[in-house]
Design a protein around this motif. Structure first.
Motif, PDB file in Angstrom:
ATOM      1  N   GLU A  78       6.393-108.017 -91.993  1.00  0.00           N
ATOM      2  CA  GLU A  78       6.282-109.458 -91.736  1.00  0.00           C
ATOM      3  C   GLU A  78       5.700-110.188 -92.938  1.00  0.00           C
ATOM      4  O   GLU A  78       6.230-111.213 -93.391  1.00  0.00           O
ATOM      5  CB  GLU A  78       5.414-109.713 -90.501  1.00  0.00           C
ATOM      6  N   SER A  79       4.615-109.662 -93.478  1.00  0.00           N
ATOM      7  CA  SER A  79       3.992-110.288 -94.642  1.00  0.00           C
ATOM      8  C   SER A  79       4.869-110.167 -95.879  1.00  0.00           C
ATOM      9  O   SER A  79       4.906-111.074 -96.725  1.00  0.00           O
ATOM     10  CB  SER A  79       2.623-109.647 -94.912  1.00  0.00           C
ATOM     11  N   GLY A  80       5.580-109.071 -96.004  1.00  0.00           N
ATOM     12  CA  GLY A  80       6.496-108.897 -97.124  1.00  0.00           C
ATOM     13  C   GLY A  80       7.604-109.934 -97.111  1.00  0.00           C
ATOM     14  O   GLY A  80       7.958-110.504 -98.150  1.00  0.00           O
ATOM     15  N   LEU A  81       8.153-110.201 -95.935  1.00  0.00           N
ATOM     16  CA  LEU A  81       9.184-111.231 -95.799  1.00  0.00           C
ATOM     17  C   LEU A  81       8.637-112.595 -96.191  1.00  0.00           C
ATOM     18  O   LEU A  81       9.285-113.365 -96.908  1.00  0.00           O
ATOM     19  CB  LEU A  81       9.698-111.261 -94.356  1.00  0.00           C
ATOM     20  N   LEU A  99      18.033-110.729 -91.225  1.00  0.00           N
ATOM     21  CA  LEU A  99      17.786-111.631 -92.346  1.00  0.00           C
ATOM     22  C   LEU A  99      16.785-112.678 -91.880  1.00  0.00           C
ATOM     23  O   LEU A  99      17.041-113.403 -90.922  1.00  0.00           O
ATOM     24  CB  LEU A  99      19.074-112.302 -92.816  1.00  0.00           C
ATOM     25  N   VAL A 100      15.629-112.728 -92.533  1.00  0.00           N
ATOM     26  CA  VAL A 100      14.574-113.663 -92.136  1.00  0.00           C
ATOM     27  C   VAL A 100      14.264-114.552 -93.326  1.00  0.00           C
ATOM     28  O   VAL A 100      13.781-114.084 -94.368  1.00  0.00           O
ATOM     29  CB  VAL A 100      13.296-112.919 -91.685  1.00  0.00           C
ATOM     30  N   TYR A 101      14.551-115.858 -93.176  1.00  0.00           N
ATOM     31  CA  TYR A 101      14.297-116.790 -94.281  1.00  0.00           C
ATOM     32  C   TYR A 101      13.613-118.021 -93.709  1.00  0.00           C
ATOM     33  O   TYR A 101      14.238-118.873 -93.093  1.00  0.00           O
ATOM     34  CB  TYR A 101      15.611-117.175 -94.970  1.00  0.00           C
ATOM     35  N   LYS A 102      12.303-118.091 -93.898  1.00  0.00           N
ATOM     36  CA  LYS A 102      11.521-119.191 -93.344  1.00  0.00           C
ATOM     37  C   LYS A 102      10.505-119.656 -94.367  1.00  0.00           C
ATOM     38  O   LYS A 102       9.542-118.964 -94.665  1.00  0.00           O
ATOM     39  CB  LYS A 102      10.817-118.758 -92.052  1.00  0.00           C
ATOM     40  N   LEU A 115      10.355-106.370-106.147  1.00  0.00           N
ATOM     41  CA  LEU A 115      11.400-105.346-106.120  1.00  0.00           C
ATOM     42  C   LEU A 115      10.816-103.990-105.746  1.00  0.00           C
ATOM     43  O   LEU A 115      11.392-103.253-104.931  1.00  0.00           O
ATOM     44  CB  LEU A 115      12.079-105.272-107.487  1.00  0.00           C
ATOM     45  N   LYS A 116       9.669-103.664-106.307  1.00  0.00           N
ATOM     46  CA  LYS A 116       9.018-102.391-105.996  1.00  0.00           C
ATOM     47  C   LYS A 116       8.619-102.330-104.519  1.00  0.00           C
ATOM     48  O   LYS A 116       8.794-101.297-103.866  1.00  0.00           O
ATOM     49  CB  LYS A 116       7.782-102.210-106.884  1.00  0.00           C
ATOM     50  N   MET A 117       8.088-103.436-103.988  1.00  0.00           N
ATOM     51  CA  MET A 117       7.705-103.472-102.579  1.00  0.00           C
ATOM     52  C   MET A 117       8.916-103.249-101.678  1.00  0.00           C
ATOM     53  O   MET A 117       8.876-102.448-100.732  1.00  0.00           O
ATOM     54  CB  MET A 117       7.062-104.816-102.244  1.00  0.00           C
ATOM     55  N   VAL A 118      10.016-103.932-101.972  1.00  0.00           N
ATOM     56  CA  VAL A 118      11.230-103.799-101.164  1.00  0.00           C
ATOM     57  C   VAL A 118      11.761-102.374-101.230  1.00  0.00           C
ATOM     58  O   VAL A 118      12.141-101.780-100.208  1.00  0.00           O
ATOM     59  CB  VAL A 118      12.305-104.800-101.645  1.00  0.00           C
ATOM     60  N   ASN A 128      17.707-107.361 -97.122  1.00  0.00           N
ATOM     61  CA  ASN A 128      18.624-108.486 -96.948  1.00  0.00           C
ATOM     62  C   ASN A 128      17.986-109.803 -97.385  1.00  0.00           C
ATOM     63  O   ASN A 128      18.615-110.622 -98.054  1.00  0.00           O
ATOM     64  CB  ASN A 128      19.060-108.583 -95.487  1.00  0.00           C
ATOM     65  N   THR A 129      16.733-110.008 -96.985  1.00  0.00           N
ATOM     66  CA  THR A 129      16.066-111.261 -97.305  1.00  0.00           C
ATOM     67  C   THR A 129      15.813-111.376 -98.800  1.00  0.00           C
ATOM     68  O   THR A 129      15.941-112.451 -99.386  1.00  0.00           O
ATOM     69  CB  THR A 129      14.746-111.379 -96.526  1.00  0.00           C
ATOM     70  N   TYR A 130      15.474-110.262 -99.438  1.00  0.00           N
ATOM     71  CA  TYR A 130      15.256-110.264-100.887  1.00  0.00           C
ATOM     72  C   TYR A 130      16.538-110.651-101.618  1.00  0.00           C
ATOM     73  O   TYR A 130      16.532-111.525-102.502  1.00  0.00           O
ATOM     74  CB  TYR A 130      14.773-108.881-101.330  1.00  0.00           C
ATOM     75  N   LEU A 131      17.659-110.042-101.250  1.00  0.00           N
ATOM     76  CA  LEU A 131      18.931-110.347-101.898  1.00  0.00           C
ATOM     77  C   LEU A 131      19.348-111.786-101.633  1.00  0.00           C
ATOM     78  O   LEU A 131      19.812-112.495-102.537  1.00  0.00           O
ATOM     79  CB  LEU A 131      20.005-109.375-101.416  1.00  0.00           C
TER      80      LEU A 131
END
Length: 270
Positions: free
Chosen positions: A94-97, A4-7, A110-113, A123-126
């Protein structure tokens, strides 16, 4: 938690600002070589209204999402697409996050994930969706961020001249598809574009074992300008690491690029 990456960072500030920006002369796209390489303050001083939509490790997959969201409003006269060899080999995680955390999420996200099938992205999207429901207040302080999307290096820093390992440039098929879709989008909207490779150190540039093949591929897509073969920069004076310009290098690069624009795109300032 490793998956989970949230920055929240300077890209949050950029994507807040872009919603208040329209009708620019220049739109810069690409990775950190774009947002750390094109100083919008310098372009503004030369009477170009510019916005830098680059972001960390931005690959064509994320660039496509950004132009689908913001191209119509920005309505650029010219798109400057910075093409670095390594982003075409990247999986774009990395860029998606970075994009999921720092921008509003929609069907594009959503499509990218769904397509990338990476546990960190899922995980990060949710988490971002849930966090947005219960806590929509974000505070970001970033003195390095400058108006128009540029991120400055606040303290002088210099590359130590370390030798670079040989690298074979490879191509991720999904990145190439997204790249070609971006160019079709620009053509469909009658927006001119040029492809630019920003300077890296000579040690880094010469470490690419098949750089000629990459240059040939980029040239096949349109007007392509490789500033590694235009400028003669100093590895240890003009860069802060092996592939990022410091402010001294940015000043030299941007001055040369503005001269190019003045000579070839006189109508941008009209």
């Amino acid at each position: 938690m490793p998956n989970l990456v949230y920055k929240v960072g300077h890209n949050y500030l950029r994507l807040q600002e872009v919603r208040q920006t329209s009708n620019v002369d220049l739109l810069f796209l690409g990775s950190s070589h774009a947002y750390r390489g094109f100083d919008t303050r310098i372009f503004s001083a030369s009477n170009y209204k510019a916005f830098n939509l680059g972001s960390s490790s931005q690959t064509p997959i994320q660039t496509l999402i950004l132009i689908d969201r913001y191209l119509k409003k920005l309505n650029p006269k010219l798109v400057v697409f910075e093409v670095n060899p390594m982003v075409f080999a990247s999986d774009g995680v990395e860029s998606g996050l970075d994009l999921i955390v720092n921008d509003n999420n929609d069907l594009h996200s959503l499509k990218m994930v769904f397509n990338q099938k990476n546990i960190k992205l899922h995980n990060t999207y949710l988490y971002t969706l849930v966090n947005g429901i219960f806590n929509d207040t974000v505070y970001v302080k970033n003195k390095a961020y400058k108006k128009g999307g540029y991120v400055a290096k606040l303290k002088p820093a210099y590359f130590n001249g370390e030798e670079q390992d040989k690298t074979l440039i490879t191509f991720n098929e999904n990145q190439i598809k997204s790249f070609e879709t971006i160019l079709r989008r620009l053509n469909k909207n009658c927006i001119n574009y040029i492809l630019v490779q920003a300077p890296v150190t000579s040690l880094k540039y010469n470490s690419y074992s098949n750089i000629k093949a990459f240059n040939s591929l980029m040239a096949s897509y349109g007007d392509y300008y490789n500033y590694n073969e235009v400028l003669n920069l100093n590895d240890t004076i003009d860069f802060y690491d092996s592939h990022h310009l410091n402010q001294t290098g940015v000043n030299i690069f941007n001055k040369a690029f503005i001269n190019f624009l003045d000579n070839n795109f006189q109508d941008l300032k009209e």
